[in-house]
Design a protein around this motif. Sequence first.
Motif: not given
Length: 502
Positions: A29-35, A170-178, A184-193
Amino acid sequence: MKTMILEHPRRRSEAHFNDIANTPLWSCLLGGYAAAAVAASGGEVSYVDAAGQGLDFDQCRARILAEQPQLLAVNTVYIWEHTELIFAMLTALRQDGFTGHISLFGFFPTLHYRAILKESPWLDSIIVGECEESLAELSRCLDRGEPWQAIPGLASANPDICYKTRAVIADLDGLPRPWRPATGLATPAILASRGCYNHCSFCPIPSFYNQGPLWRGRSPLNVVEEIQDLQGQGHQDFYFVDPNFVGPGKAGRARTLELLCLLEPLKITFGMETRPNDLDAELVTALKRAGLTSLLLGIESGSGQGLENLDKHCSVAASAEALRLCRAQGIEPEVGFLMFNPESTVTDLAANIAFLEQHTLLDRLERTANLLCHRQIIMAGTKGYRRYAEQGRLTAVDAMAFEGHVPFHEEAVAWLSEVVLPLCHHILRHTGDQDSPLYHARAGNYSRFQQVNDHLVSAVKSCLKLANSPSRPQAAELVTTTCQELDSLVGKAPVVIQAICR
């Protein structure tokens, strides 16, 4: 000004075809968060997932030259013996006349930035640690023609510029979603922490966060809102790529229970990873109700001394209890396990096998072969790497000395590794070969799997008894003989069964 976020091509490793320790799972997910971070700051961004698109390095280079971004930011993953191909591609870009700013980010460059900068004269910068804030600031500076060298969290090869550490977010909620590439991945990755509260000797995560707060969680509501958005796109199955899904202490446990309570009405299914000592009956029950279907438990060893060697801060009893609790809820966990580490003794290995057998973990061929052969991989930035380097026991595996080799403390364990690892790898290659009767997709209806499984376990236990014997055979000779026995079991499958399986 245009920024390109790049997931570079991957190349399968022959030697490490079954190892996944080259980068933590959430690197996906790093690239998606960076973009997303650059876009949120007002920058023009393209996100090129060369790995997901199956591009090779030449095709990737051509794509970069065609787009000519002013900033090329690469989520750089250590790909074992093929890592040099990444640097060769970027060197070739400069030779082709590419003048944009090249910056690397991710676990590998963070943990080894000094060595990489020293060996890469074409490189402008490395983002150390979490990339979002530093990368967004770099993009803005380049766009405005302002100096970028003093940005916190950014390292450059210029010896006159002092690297400044950037505090963790500090505020992970403030980050835009990746951003998520359309793979076509059927199972998206989620980073909750982010992070983990422990400091295992084999894990790079604490160093990645500059020894800052080792675990930070998004608010449960923020996580659920992201999942609901993905549900709206047709997804119902998810995987939490958190290094440790359950946070530390009472507060971490309470947050997890709150999150599970919010997930339950969504009727999703999900997978996750956590430490055995974080589970109790209430939590496992809540996980099951919320939709847990896949769980990886980081047990690592069935030996108390082995757990100490790995700085696991967890007991064998806690691992056994976690397995019992999961199975009571109908959850069959997969297990993270390091059969071999440099300090292993024959006694430790015997305890490992006894633990795995006692808890019915050596009953499925592909799992058995994995559990019996995984070993501690020593990489820069980990506590283990520093420890062995200080002891003078570590030698470099690759040109930049990111991966290290440490000999086993006991000669008998070294002999066992020379036998057990090739045997397990031989079986794992079978399970990954579509032309083999042991191809993993056939496991559900092919009884020969159990025969091969039992023979493999028996062979490893026999090797354990031979380890300290002065008359033990040469490792290579024993491997050859045992592989022939295993292949004979595979080959003796009735023709009719082979025909059905194929």
